[in-house]
Design a protein around this motif. Structure first.
Motif, PDB file in Angstrom:
ATOM      1  N   ALA A 139      -8.974  12.726  -1.778  1.00  0.00           N
ATOM      2  CA  ALA A 139      -8.524  11.395  -1.326  1.00  0.00           C
ATOM      3  C   ALA A 139      -8.258  10.467  -2.500  1.00  0.00           C
ATOM      4  O   ALA A 139      -7.702   9.376  -2.309  1.00  0.00           O
ATOM      5  N   GLY A 178      -0.093   9.619  -2.894  1.00  0.00           N
ATOM      6  CA  GLY A 178      -0.723  10.022  -1.652  1.00  0.00           C
ATOM      7  C   GLY A 178      -0.267  11.369  -1.142  1.00  0.00           C
ATOM      8  O   GLY A 178       0.714  11.948  -1.637  1.00  0.00           O
ATOM      9  N   ILE A 189       0.844   4.994  -2.062  1.00  0.00           N
ATOM     10  CA  ILE A 189       0.815   6.265  -1.340  1.00  0.00           C
ATOM     11  C   ILE A 189       2.052   7.099  -1.652  1.00  0.00           C
ATOM     12  O   ILE A 189       1.970   8.332  -1.794  1.00  0.00           O
ATOM     13  N   TRP A 195      -8.622   5.167  -3.791  1.00  0.00           N
ATOM     14  CA  TRP A 195      -8.839   6.194  -2.783  1.00  0.00           C
ATOM     15  C   TRP A 195      -8.019   5.868  -1.550  1.00  0.00           C
ATOM     16  O   TRP A 195      -7.752   4.697  -1.257  1.00  0.00           O
ATOM     17  N   LEU A 196      -7.640   6.892  -0.803  1.00  0.00           N
ATOM     18  CA  LEU A 196      -7.007   6.695   0.492  1.00  0.00           C
ATOM     19  C   LEU A 196      -8.060   6.954   1.562  1.00  0.00           C
ATOM     20  O   LEU A 196      -8.504   8.092   1.753  1.00  0.00           O
ATOM     21  N   VAL A 224      -5.869   1.620   1.251  1.00  0.00           N
ATOM     22  CA  VAL A 224      -5.856   1.949  -0.171  1.00  0.00           C
ATOM     23  C   VAL A 224      -7.021   1.184  -0.781  1.00  0.00           C
ATOM     24  O   VAL A 224      -7.002  -0.031  -0.894  1.00  0.00           O
ATOM     25  N   THR A 234      -0.600   1.111   7.048  1.00  0.00           N
ATOM     26  CA  THR A 234      -1.584   1.119   5.969  1.00  0.00           C
ATOM     27  C   THR A 234      -1.731  -0.275   5.387  1.00  0.00           C
ATOM     28  O   THR A 234      -0.986  -1.198   5.740  1.00  0.00           O
ATOM     29  N   MET A 290      -6.445   8.793  -5.477  1.00  0.00           N
ATOM     30  CA  MET A 290      -5.037   8.621  -5.839  1.00  0.00           C
ATOM     31  C   MET A 290      -4.950   8.265  -7.317  1.00  0.00           C
ATOM     32  O   MET A 290      -5.512   7.256  -7.745  1.00  0.00           O
ATOM     33  N   ALA A 345       0.829  -1.205   0.000  1.00  0.00           N
ATOM     34  CA  ALA A 345       0.000   0.000   0.000  1.00  0.00           C
ATOM     35  C   ALA A 345       0.865   1.257   0.000  1.00  0.00           C
ATOM     36  O   ALA A 345       0.521   2.269  -0.635  1.00  0.00           O
ATOM     37  N   THR A 346       1.989   1.204   0.687  1.00  0.00           N
ATOM     38  CA  THR A 346       2.904   2.341   0.727  1.00  0.00           C
ATOM     39  C   THR A 346       3.396   2.709  -0.667  1.00  0.00           C
ATOM     40  O   THR A 346       3.590   3.894  -0.983  1.00  0.00           O
ATOM     41  N   SER A 395      -4.996   3.462   7.661  1.00  0.00           N
ATOM     42  CA  SER A 395      -5.614   3.842   6.388  1.00  0.00           C
ATOM     43  C   SER A 395      -5.701   2.627   5.481  1.00  0.00           C
ATOM     44  O   SER A 395      -5.030   1.614   5.703  1.00  0.00           O
TER      45      SER A 395
END
Length: 389
Positions: free
Chosen positions: A220, A103, A99, A181-182, A165, A118, A222, A95-96, A163
């Motif tokens: 939000a 993000g 982001i 979306w985040l 993703v 996340t 991405m 997920a990072t 959070s």
């Protein structure tokens, strides 16, 4: 030259720090996490405090700035000790990657500082393991917010992450197949259903989540509306598949090591011979070692292909999880048989690794789906039919 030395020193420091966290927290907690199905919060917090959750974050926001190879080593070492912890961290890194690319800076900085966990929220009841075909909706509101409605079937660290993703159908129907979306964990309308009582990975907190009139600001989003599938395939999938292979390697390698120790230290009272003294036993152990080392070599080649931009990089990425899933299933099964009745007890940890290894085959994209993807790439077809894009 100085930068290379600094990076090498940082990698060494991270390795030493990870070893301390494993010795002090993760290894002692692993049997408890598995027995109780408990989320490995002590281990995750210790990794965060050690700066390891920000390993892949950019130095621009305070992260360590490491690439996939260093992160894969972390997942491999974690999986050797606690599959549940490894899977939570694996999903965090996957997920990072999104982001970091799309993000907000404050969330990126929080991840880099170890203050933010996340995860991915892709799989849905309607499309199951076909993550590329979301059924959840996104609807624009008049107040510059977006309403999300969905029933997610499996979300690792559900209710534990800061959070998600989150995938949905696009705001505009013809924009593309998916939008990302985040979603903050404290969003109104977001709920977690039930507990996870699984065969393996019992502490990874993989539970269903529902968005019912959940509102997020339009910011939000991405990447562009409808571009979520391209982002998932380009940014998420390589990290997810390669780290899954590292996860499988850690499980397989630790199973082989434990089997070797058991065969060496266990003797037959009536003959005085160790189990390792039987040629057939040594042969069977060697086969498991060779399978594991072959996976290690393939994983390293995949990483090299990505790092050097080789033409076959994406093919290797698709192949490596398929190979890893089959390898870890066979190796942990073989280790269990090799060690006999002792392996069915909790003490060796082999039955836990055997159970944790079953997840790789069915975790999307499944082994069957990956075989189809590989066949498509090999014959010049697109990865997905247009109907699925």
């Amino acid at each position: 030259m100085t930068a290379s030395v600094d990076n090498a020193q940082t990698a060494t420091d991270s390795t030493d720090t990870l070893g301390t966290v494993i010795d002090d927290v993760i290894r002692p907690q692993a049997p408890i996490v598995d027995r109780d199905g408990a989320f490995p919060r002590p281990g995750v917090d210790a990794l965060a405090a050690a700066g390891l959750l920000g390993l892949a974050s950019s130095p621009e926001v305070g992260g360590a700035g490491h690439g996939m190879r260093a992160v894969a080593e972390v997942i491999e070492r974690l999986a050797a000790e606690c599959g549940s912890t490894a899977m939570v961290v694996l999903m965090h890194y996957a997920a990072t990657a999104v982001i970091e690319a799309h993000g907000p800076r404050d969330v990126r900085a929080a991840i880099a500082a170890g203050d933010h966990l996340t995860t991915l929220a892709f799989s849905e009841y309607g499309s199951r393991s076909h993550f590329w075909s979301p059924t959840g909706t996104a609807t624009a509101a008049d107040d510059d917010t977006v309403r999300l409605d969905a029933r997610k079937s499996w979300v690792t660290a559900a209710g534990e992450a800061n959070s998600y993703v989150w995938s949905s159908l696009p705001l505009t129907p013809d924009a593309g197949p998916m939008t990302l979306w985040l979603v903050p964990s404290d969003s109104a309308g977001l709920s977690v259903a039930g507990d996870f009582d699984g065969l393996g990975l019992r502490g990874n907190g993989s539970r269903p989540m529902t968005a019912d009139g959940l509102r997020v600001p339009s910011t939000a989003r991405m990447a562009a509306d409808g571009a979520g599938l391209d982002t998932a395939l380009g940014a998420v999938l390589p990290w997810f598949l390669v780290l899954n292979a590292a996860f499988c390697l850690g499980l397989a390698d630790s199973a082989v090591a434990e089997a070797g120790r058991h065969l060496t230290r266990t003797t037959l009272a009536h003959t005085g011979a160790a189990l390792r003294d039987a040629p057939v036993t040594r042969r069977d152990l060697a086969r498991l070692m060779i399978r594991t080392d072959a996976l290690r070599a393939f994983l390293r080649d995949t990483l090299t292909a990505l790092e050097t931009g080789r033409d076959d990089a994406m093919l290797r990425v698709l192949q490596v999880k398929a190979l890893a899933g089959e390898t870890v299933a066979d190796v942990t099964d073989g280790a269990l048989q090799l060690c006999g009745g002792s392996a069915f007890r909790k003490e060796l940890g082999l039955e836990r690794r055997f159970r944790d290894a079953r997840a790789a085959r069915v975790m999307a994209p499944t082994t069957d789906a990956l075989h189809d993807f590989v066949g498509r790439v090999a014959t010049g077809l697109p990865l997905l039919d247009e109907a699925n894009r």
